[in-house]
Scaffold this active site. Structure first.
Site, PDB file in Angstrom:
ATOM      1  N   CYS A 257       0.789  -1.234   0.000  1.00  0.00           N
ATOM      2  CA  CYS A 257       0.000   0.000   0.000  1.00  0.00           C
ATOM      3  C   CYS A 257       0.824   1.290   0.000  1.00  0.00           C
ATOM      4  CB  CYS A 257      -1.013  -0.005   1.138  1.00  0.00           C
ATOM      5  SG  CYS A 257      -0.490  -0.777   2.653  1.00  0.00           S
ATOM      6  N   ARG A 286       7.002 -11.620   4.868  1.00  0.00           N
ATOM      7  CA  ARG A 286       6.640 -11.369   6.259  1.00  0.00           C
ATOM      8  C   ARG A 286       7.355 -12.374   7.152  1.00  0.00           C
ATOM      9  NH1 ARG A 286       0.087 -10.204   5.479  1.00  0.00           N
ATOM     10  NH2 ARG A 286       0.383  -8.431   4.052  1.00  0.00           N
ATOM     11  N   GLN A 304       0.460 -11.296  -3.729  1.00  0.00           N
ATOM     12  CA  GLN A 304      -0.966 -11.007  -3.607  1.00  0.00           C
ATOM     13  C   GLN A 304      -1.517 -10.494  -4.939  1.00  0.00           C
ATOM     14  OE1 GLN A 304      -2.390  -9.122   0.210  1.00  0.00           O
ATOM     15  NE2 GLN A 304      -0.290  -8.399   0.238  1.00  0.00           N
ATOM     16  N   ASP A 306      -3.046  -7.958  -5.433  1.00  0.00           N
ATOM     17  CA  ASP A 306      -3.329  -6.761  -4.657  1.00  0.00           C
ATOM     18  C   ASP A 306      -3.809  -5.623  -5.560  1.00  0.00           C
ATOM     19  OD1 ASP A 306      -3.509  -5.433  -2.289  1.00  0.00           O
ATOM     20  OD2 ASP A 306      -1.349  -5.223  -1.956  1.00  0.00           O
ATOM     21  N   HIS A 308      -5.163  -1.176  -5.095  1.00  0.00           N
ATOM     22  CA  HIS A 308      -5.540  -0.050  -4.247  1.00  0.00           C
ATOM     23  C   HIS A 308      -6.354   0.924  -5.077  1.00  0.00           C
ATOM     24  CE1 HIS A 308      -2.039  -1.864  -2.292  1.00  0.00           C
ATOM     25  NE2 HIS A 308      -2.680  -1.561  -1.184  1.00  0.00           N
ATOM     26  N   LYS A 388     -12.889  -3.329   7.537  1.00  0.00           N
ATOM     27  CA  LYS A 388     -12.742  -4.149   6.337  1.00  0.00           C
ATOM     28  C   LYS A 388     -13.867  -5.166   6.215  1.00  0.00           C
ATOM     29  CE  LYS A 388      -9.631  -7.454   8.658  1.00  0.00           C
ATOM     30  NZ  LYS A 388      -8.320  -8.132   8.601  1.00  0.00           N
ATOM     31  N   HIS A 436      -8.028  -0.738   0.110  1.00  0.00           N
ATOM     32  CA  HIS A 436      -7.099  -1.851  -0.080  1.00  0.00           C
ATOM     33  C   HIS A 436      -7.948  -3.079  -0.399  1.00  0.00           C
ATOM     34  CE1 HIS A 436      -3.953   0.335   2.462  1.00  0.00           C
ATOM     35  NE2 HIS A 436      -5.086   0.944   2.795  1.00  0.00           N
TER      36      HIS A 436
END
Length: 567
Positions: A257, A286, A304, A306, A308, A388, A436
């Site tokens: 992000c 991670r 991911q 992912d 945004h 979320k 996100h």
């Protein structure tokens, strides 16, 4: 169970014993020298049934803190729990027969109300007291428990089937990937596994492009100063891999992000540019504890799907509704049509003021209503920067998997954080909202779910090998190669098997190791007619048939283009 263990293993100290999905566990500190293993389960179960048969009442009693400490003075873990309770909090105990324990309750009235046949001790694990690696290691005993014996039998059958489908086992059998204990949490993808992985990634790339996203890519390593301004350094540092260069500290990114917002900030934006949908197949790392790693389901390095969405506050509801529509289509294409939505609200460890959180939560709730989705509230389970939605799907065994998520973030773009702005219709600067969102979540984990859901027998469009061409003898090798070339030129993932083993051995190899949807057997008749004899995957139950080669190509292409869940 605790009463049985205490009787059979005198001197054992009790820790905690909560209920969990499909049963319960209890943490025990066995006396030094006691080796408790799963071979002891039948003895404990026998004693448990003896206790149940005694028709003992469960007697509740409320006690003061002083009384509780005296009552459990020989139980150090109970004493610690009691001392940690706030002053004035109700402390209740329950007693059956000679056994007494701390519990909030409620309980059934008598042990005769419990069906003694509907439980089974399941497994043993190690567990640090209160999750602290500096505290004693306890023995955690898990048990399964159901209201009816048949429910327990059904669950045990499901577990047996799940073990057959274990992605770690199939990953080796199908030569998909391997995991190296010297490099925990990192996946070595083999050609078979990587092929299906890239099919999934290419599919998602196509879907987000059609939905108005622009794909970006951000650096793998970013400076500490950026992570401090974003708030991740203070809230997530323990899970970050840190490195240093030229006397500056950097972190390998655990999420994408901040990088997406840096792209937004790279030039002045107008309200006419919004919403801006930025997609990234970001590789994140991670620092997960090694004990929590599980195959490709829980890893340290992952990608991911992912994205945004940077938008105005007024656009949040419509963008979330649009995302929900895309998510449902994607899940449908992978064969998942049943899903549950969970709404996670403000946690105790959060940034931003209450008013901003209330606006964010209202926007997300309004979006759910607009998308026609019902949701369950998960109080306090939101991210530190915003509420979320979590989307949970069910596999063929009825197991629940949390994959997709969308989070409304009013914090990261704020002046206090990364200070992202756009020029509004009033010619003034405003801070956008950042959504996100991910649909699959970790592609690695999602592929693990697919492996287990399909038991490795992927639908045609996902299979790493869609077609195997097998000649009946070496006399027809050239025709087999011709068929394979036609399939490859049609973008069908095909292999031709020309080794010296006999036809039956080749078919068995392809069927069992690769779970290939279509095996084309070619001989004299097929060569003369420019045709193929199609043998469908063993699990389909479909009889073999002869088809013209061109017709077979169109047949496979249709299954792929429609994302047909089958062959």
């Amino acid at each position: 169970m605790a009463q049985a263990v205490i009787k059979l293993y005198p001197g054992t100290k009790l820790a905690i014993g909560p209920s969990v999905d499909n049963g319960f566990y209890y943490d025990f500190d066995f006396p030094k020298g006691t080796k408790f293993t799963e071979t002891d389960f039948p003895t404990v179960e026998k004693e448990m049934r003896r206790i149940l048969a005694g028709n003992h009442d469960f007697v509740r009693k409320e006690v003061s803190k002083k009384e509780a400490l005296e009552l459990f003075k020989d139980e150090p873990y109970k004493v610690e729990l009691i001392n940690d309770l706030p002053e004035g909090e109700t402390i209740s105990t329950y007693q059956q027969d000679s056994f007494i324990d701390l519990c909030r309750g409620p309980h059934v009235a008598n042990t005769k109300e419990i069906n003694g046949q509907a439980f089974k001790l399941d497994k043993i694990a190690g567990a640090y007291w209160r999750g602290d690696s500096n505290r004693p290691m306890l023995t955690r005993v898990y048990a399964l428990c159901f209201e009816k014996p048949n429910d327990l039998k059904d669950y045990l059958k499901m577990i047996e089937e799940a073990e057959k489908r274990d992605h770690r086992k199939l990953g080796v059998e199908m030569d998909l990937f391997h995991l190296d204990p010297e490099d925990p949490g990192q996946i070595f993808w083999h050609p078979n596994g990587w092929t299906t992985y890239t099919v999934i990634q290419d599919y998602m790339r196509k879907m987000v492009r059609r939905d108005g996203y622009l794909e970006v890519n951000t650096p793998a390593i970013m400076p500490r100063s950026l992570w401090e301004r974003s708030g991740h350094w203070g809230h997530y540092q323990a899970n970050m891999f840190i490195t240093e260069s030229e006397k500056r500290m950097f972190a390998i990114k655990p999420m994408n992000c901040p990088g997406a917002l840096e792209i937004f900030k790279s030039k002045q934006r107008s309200y006419k540019d919004l919403p801006l949908r930025l997609a990234e197949f970001g590789h994140d790392v991670r620092n997960e504890p090694s004990g929590t790693l599980h195959g490709i389901m829980r890893v340290r390095g992952f990608v991911q799907d992912d994205a945004h969405i940077i938008c105005t506050e007024d656009q949040v509801a419509s963008e979330v509704a649009r995302f929900c529509k895309l998510l449902k289509q994607v899940y449908h294409d992978f064969g998942f049509d049943e899903l549950v939505v969970k709404f996670s609200t403000m946690p105790e460890d959060h940034v931003g003021d209450l008013a901003t959180w209330e606006r964010a939560e209202k926007a997300l709730a309004d979006a759910c209503h607009e998308a026609g989705l019902e949701y369950e509230i998960q109080p306090g389970e939101g991210a530190f920067y915003g509420p979320k939605l979590e989307f949970k799907l069910y596999d063929c065994l009825g197991r629940e998997w949390q994959c997709g998520t969308i989070q409304a973030d009013f914090q990261l773009p704020s002046a206090e954080r990364l200070d992202a702005t756009y020029i509004g219709s009033d010619n003034q600067k405003h801070h956008p909202v950042m959504l996100h969102r991910a649909i699959l979540g970790s592609i690695e984990r999602f592929l693990g779910i697919l492996i287990e859901n399909f038991a490795g027998a992927f639908p045609t469009w996902l299979a790493f090998e869609q077609v195997a061409v097998v000649p009946v003898s070496s006399e027809f090798d050239e025709y087999a190669k011709k068929v394979n070339d036609v399939l490859l030129s049609a973008d069908i993932r095909s292999n031709v098997y020309l080794d010296d083993s006999n036809m039956k051995a080749k078919i068995k190899q392809v069927s069992m190791e690769h779970r290939t949807p279509y095996i084309l057997v070619v001989g004299q008749k097929e060569q003369d007619e420019n045709a193929v004899c199609v043998r469908y995957r063993f699990s389909s139950g479909k009889p073999q048939e002869t088809m013209k080669l061109d017709d077979f190509v169109k047949y496979v292409q249709d299954k792929v283009e429609t994302h047909f869940i089958g062959i």
